[in-house]
Every structure is written in structure tokens, then in C-alpha cells.
Design an enzyme around this catalytic site. Sequence first.
Site, mmCIF file in Angstrom:
data_model
loop_
_atom_site.group_PDB
_atom_site.id
_atom_site.type_symbol
_atom_site.label_atom_id
_atom_site.label_comp_id
_atom_site.label_asym_id
_atom_site.label_seq_id
_atom_site.Cartn_x
_atom_site.Cartn_y
_atom_site.Cartn_z
ATOM 1 N N HIS A 86 39.990 36.207 40.824
ATOM 2 C CA HIS A 86 41.108 36.906 40.197
ATOM 3 C C HIS A 86 41.043 36.847 38.672
ATOM 4 O O HIS A 86 41.700 37.629 37.994
ATOM 5 C CB HIS A 86 42.470 36.454 40.755
ATOM 6 C CG HIS A 86 43.010 35.167 40.236
ATOM 7 N ND1 HIS A 86 42.890 33.963 40.906
ATOM 8 C CD2 HIS A 86 43.717 34.874 39.117
ATOM 9 C CE1 HIS A 86 43.485 33.012 40.221
ATOM 10 N NE2 HIS A 86 44.005 33.527 39.129
ATOM 11 N N ASP A 221 38.191 32.239 46.178
ATOM 12 C CA ASP A 221 38.579 32.857 44.910
ATOM 13 C C ASP A 221 37.621 32.465 43.782
ATOM 14 O O ASP A 221 37.979 31.707 42.885
ATOM 15 C CB ASP A 221 40.018 32.435 44.574
ATOM 16 C CG ASP A 221 40.638 33.303 43.487
ATOM 17 O OD1 ASP A 221 39.898 34.028 42.792
ATOM 18 O OD2 ASP A 221 41.871 33.251 43.325
ATOM 19 N N SER A 627 43.669 28.454 36.335
ATOM 20 C CA SER A 627 42.829 29.161 37.292
ATOM 21 C C SER A 627 41.408 29.199 36.777
ATOM 22 O O SER A 627 41.173 29.495 35.607
ATOM 23 C CB SER A 627 43.336 30.573 37.502
ATOM 24 O OG SER A 627 44.309 30.567 38.484
HETATM 25 N N1 ARG Z 1 49.054 32.621 42.194
HETATM 26 C C1 ARG Z 1 47.786 32.519 41.551
HETATM 27 C C2 ARG Z 1 47.944 32.566 40.012
HETATM 28 O O1 ARG Z 1 49.039 32.535 39.509
HETATM 29 C C3 ARG Z 1 46.792 33.499 42.032
HETATM 30 C C4 ARG Z 1 47.039 34.925 41.652
HETATM 31 C C5 ARG Z 1 46.001 35.894 42.116
HETATM 32 N N2 ARG Z 1 46.098 36.179 43.519
HETATM 33 C C6 ARG Z 1 46.921 37.145 44.061
HETATM 34 N N3 ARG Z 1 46.965 37.277 45.369
HETATM 35 N N4 ARG Z 1 47.635 37.946 43.310
HETATM 36 O O2 ARG Z 1 47.259 33.178 39.245
HETATM 37 N N1 ASP Z 2 47.001 31.054 39.756
HETATM 38 C C1 ASP Z 2 47.240 30.466 38.468
HETATM 39 C C2 ASP Z 2 46.274 30.985 37.411
HETATM 40 O O1 ASP Z 2 45.794 32.088 37.484
HETATM 41 C C3 ASP Z 2 47.225 28.962 38.563
HETATM 42 C C4 ASP Z 2 48.586 28.419 38.877
HETATM 43 O O2 ASP Z 2 49.578 29.008 38.433
HETATM 44 O O3 ASP Z 2 48.638 27.380 39.544
HETATM 45 O O4 ASP Z 2 46.051 30.371 36.394
#
Ligand code: ARG
Ligand code: ASP
Length: 713
Positions: A86, A221, A627
Amino acid sequence: MLKYRLLFLLIFFKTSFHAMGEEGMWLPQLLKQLNEQDMQSLGMKMSAEDIYSVNKSSLKDAIVSFNGGCTGEIISNEGLLLTNHHCGYGQIQSHSSVENDYLTDGFWAMSKDEELANENLFVTFIIRIEDVTDQMLAGLDALEGKALEDSISARMPSVKEKAVEGTHYEALIKPFFYGNKYYMFVTEKYEDVRLVGAPPSSIGKFGGDTDNWVWPRHTGDFSIFRVYSGPDGKPAKYSEDNIPLKPRHFLPVNIAGINEGDFSMVFGFPGRTQEYLTSYAVEALVDSINPARINIREEKLAIMKAEMDQSDKVRIQYASKYARVANYWKKWIGENRGLKISEAVKVKRVEEKAFQKWADKQGNEDYKNLLTNLEKANNGLTPYEVPLQYMREAIFGIEAFRLSLGLDAKSDASIAKFFKDYNRPTDQMMMKAMLKTFDENVADEYKPEEFQKLKSKFKGDYGKLTDYLFEKSKLTTEKEALAIKSNPKKLDKDPVYTLANAFYGLFKNSIVPEIEQRRIEIDQLQKLYVKGLIEMSPEKKFYPDANSTMRVSYGLIDGNEPEDGVKYTFQTTLEGIIRKNESGNPDFAMPEKLRKLYDEKDYGEYGIGDKMPVCFLASNHTTGGNSGSPIIDANGNLIGLNFDRTWQSTMSDVMYNAEICRNIGVDIRYILFIVDKFAGATHLIEEMNIVKERPMIPLEASKTAEQEALIEE
Ligand code: ARG
Ligand code: ASP
């Protein structure tokens, strides 16, 4: 009664065993002084100097800030870089077309010539970190607020220049603890970063939005890049003559496997936390700010989804916008839920009561009225928070408005890029809904006259109003937008352009300055509050809020029981991918080839018997920006790739709870399995330094039978 006593003891044991090192995002140059012992007592076999050193190569030399928003790490002597799927999504998307759909099918460069260059992508290494508090603050004791900020800003350039004189480095100075401390980061930026590999989205984004912020998780990921330098090893713009970077350090990859209770640390660039907010600010967040954001985004998502469901073209155009909006929509819901369940406001009030008691003591007069002042200042800000959110999220969520702002300065290329992913009818629906929700939720004083006029012209019918704007405006099609963009006369007559700018004018002149002024005041009070907290508990160790600078978080590989009756075991396996896939939800589609590998249990040396580990949980304090951060074992080897937190952890940006909060990583063995067995990119594995080191088991952990049993498994 006995039962309760036991429970108490158990909880006490658990927290006394766990609570130590887990909260906190620590500055790498202060580990020796603050954390080394604690880290070692949790099982770390390294010294603080192995992690951060200015005299020899250390772990920090393998860690980069990836494109300003994520983290990445170097994993070979030829500049190979690992980050999240991502995080590399934009690059993967930009190389994709209908014929070469790398998002869907994945991409693997089978040799260096096949690697793909990326415009505007950069990574930044940290050369050294220095305390520049004295240089920033000396002699400024008498100043406050904006005057103080201005003086500090005026001092920065010369300090930075001196630090990087005669080098190709850059310097960055940031405030910590609300300006009680200033640190300077000397950095080295590389701009030739090429795409090497990415799994198909059915691996890299497996689970999609359904599983986002969720455990159990099965997302692979990750994506792989390579950093190039000029022939002299120094940063250089893209050129065919560039060579793979020879890093000062790269992380060995440990495939011996992990166990619950193993030491783990996350090294990266966490973006933003607000751990020292007062109850007043948390209350505003929980009761006003988050609900506003959640409501607006809910409406936006519903519109986008309906449109995407109807057309494949729109689905592709809006996929990444939808994911972005959905990510924090879901996060804020979880955050609010968590803060309410843990009674964050109440917890903060208790802390404040203790602070007041201390402030009332002789000698602490500076702090006596601080909380009252903070309450007043926060109450002054709260009325602006909701209009702010509605402006940002609703009004400027209208794409045609976004395009309008500063249009004359936009390049033709950026306008073309905008229209590539623009669907006029979708935006038209969005405008109807957003104008309505804005109008219904925001006081009249924050509505520009132009809007009020249009509203009365159309008798409050937002649909007709919007249809009129779309009909009259030339900004909703690419050709016309390009034609009038440098014609101020035409622009000034365009109703979308003028309305967008009317909103922006009011936002910029009436909302932002009010907020800015109050924020400066609050920050100044927060500065004193944090100073007081530190003085009040001299034995306690404090960490500064995340601010996109390099940090170390540490803890254990660890599952937990985040809710009544819910147990999260620390590891998931490929088995779970098969089970989720059976649900028929398209977010859980999986590649045939992966199923075949599963059927044949063809896991190479990456599996454990007939199981293939996929993701795991750890108790490292992380946030957005972490991330792509490496999860590192007791000896400095890479064991996983951080990418998310569990649903119950989303509150950790405001209040960390060592029992509840867990970060989620992809197991490095799953990554290597995908690279090697799935993609056949074995040449990449050969570049890495693969080790098989049994992690050392922390002493405390090895004492409990439960842990022993787990380790034997
Ligand atoms: N929650 C994670 C972060 O804040 C992963 C986001 C990407 N994945 C998604 N399904 N949108 O970045
Ligand atoms: N998914 C988040 C990021 O892209 C990481 C988190 O918020 O725990 O940095």
C-alpha cells in the site's frame, strides 16, 4: 473473592511483565540513556550503539523514510528495499495499464534492466540526529506564542546550513514535547528508486477494506524497490549510468521463525500521535471532531460505492480514492469506540487531578492555573472544529472545487491526471450531498454569501443548485478546463470556480486564522503541561509524540485478549486465506497459483511443517507512517514488515493501552515464499543475507509454563 484476587494477581503479573517497554516511540539517539536496559530485559541482544551510532554503521543506516509518508528498509548489499504494497501502490498503479495490469497481476523484474523508474519517488536516510535545543531557544525566554515561533524559525536556516556545509546532506529541525526540545536530523536523499517487484493485489491487498484494521489478518502487504546512486555512490537523479546503492548497512533476513514472547522492535517514521492531550481536547475529539469526520466520510463512501458498483471504469478510477477515504473513516470509528470503552476522558481527568494537586504545592506556582487555562483555551477552539471538518472533508471533498483552487497555476499534465480519474456524474452527486450536509451541520457565519445567494435562488434545493453549477461551469470537462485555465476573465465568471473560491476565501480568512491563533495558544500551554508532567515524575521516562521523525518502538511478539471473550493468537497461516476465500467476498479473491502451492504444501524452507505463516501480532507502539517499517528481532535481523494495527488499537494515537494495542506485520517468511515460490524471483533471494537464528527467549518469559508450551509447539 479468591477468584478476584487471582484475577488481580494475574493482571498485575501480566502488566508488570508486559507494560514496561511497550508504550513509546523513542528517539534512536537516546536509547542508550533511556531504553537500552529495558530492551535488553525484554530479550534484546544488541546494544543501543548497534541500533544507532554516528561512529560506525548501525541499524539506522538501513532504514529510510519512503516518499515522505511510509518507511522502508534496505535488505541487500545492492540497495534492495522492502516496503508495503500500500506504500508502493501509487508507483505500481502508475506503471499499470489495461495491457500490463501490475495491480491485478503483480510485477517482477527478472533482471535489473527490467526495473521501472519512478518520477518523484524518493527515500531519505538519517545520517545523524543532534539536540539543538539550546541553539534554538537560548535568549528567547521572554518570548511567547507567535513571536517565539517566528524567532525560532528565523534561527533555523543558519543552524541547518552550518550542519551540512560542504556536504550533499540536508537538515531538518523539528520541535519535540511541544517545543521543550528541538532536534536536528541530517539526512541524505536518494531520488532514483526503481520498482523491482510487487505481488498481485489479491496477495498484497488481500482482505481489502473488509480486513483493514482487522485481526486475524492475511495480507501479503509488501512491494520491493531498489535504490540507485550515481557512479560515485552519491545521490543522483535517474540516469542509466546510475548503479545500485552500496548501503552502509542492510538488514539480514531471519527465517528461523518467531515465537510468542520474543523480543521485537519496529524502526521507522511514525507520523503523528497526540498522547499528551488533556481531557478537554480528548472530549472534543470523541464528541465533536471524530463524529463529524465519520459522518461526512460515510456519505462520501456510500456515493462512491454506488457509482463504482455500476461501472468498471468508475471502479478503477475511484479505487484508490475510495481506499484512502475508507482507511481513516474506519480508523476514527475504531478510535472513538476504543476511547469510549477505555473511558479516556475519565482517565485523563484522573491524571489532571493528580497534576493539579502537584501544581498546588509550594514551588510549582508556574503550573497552578495551567489546567484552567488549558480548559478555557480548548473550549475556545471547539466551536471551530466542526466547521473546519466540514470545510475540509465535505466542501473540499468536491473534486471540481479542488480542481478550481489555484487552477491557473496548475500544469496541463496535472489537470490531465486529475481528469483521468474524474467521473463527472459521480462528482455531481458528491456535490449535491456535500453541500447539503455542510449546510445542515454548519452555522451560517461559515457560509459564503455566494452560497447563500445560490441557495435562495434555488429555494434550498441542493440538487437543482448543483445541476445548475455543473451545467454552467467549464471546469467539469478536461478540454474546457484546459481552455479557460489561464483566462482570468472566464474563470471569474465560472460559477464552480467562483463558488469554490468563495468557500476557500471564507475558510482561509475566517476559520483558519481563528484556529491558528488558538492552536498556538494551546500548544504553548501544552508545552508547559508536558514540562510539568516531566518535572512531576522525574523517575518516569517520557517519549515525544510522533512527528514523522525516526523512532524505535519495542515490545514482544504477542497476541492478546482485546475484548471480553476474544482471544487473538499471535500468528495467522495460509490456511486462513483459504477459509476467507471460501466466503465468496471479492476482497478475499486469491491467485490460483497460491492455492496450488497450498494444495501441494510447497513452502520450501519458509513453512513450518505443513503450515505457512502469514501475519503476526506484536506489542510495538506504532502509527500511520510506520507502514513498511521493519520488525526486527533481538539480534538485528528482519523478521517481519509492519503494516497495520488491530481494530482495538486504533485509539493508540491518543491513548496507548499495553493490554489492548497490537501492531500487525507480515511474516518475512511469507514474503520470501511469495518472492521465491510464487513469483520465481529467486535472484532477489540470492541477494539477501538469509540467516537462521533462533531468537533468544527472554528470561521472564521462559519462566512461565504457558510460554514454554508455546515455544515447544
Ligand atoms: N490501515 C493501514 C494503514 O493505515 C493499511 C491501509 C491500506 N490498506 C487498505 N485496505 N486500505 O495505512
Ligand atoms: N497502516 C498504517 C500506515 O500506513 C500503519 C498504522 O496506522 O498502524 O502507516
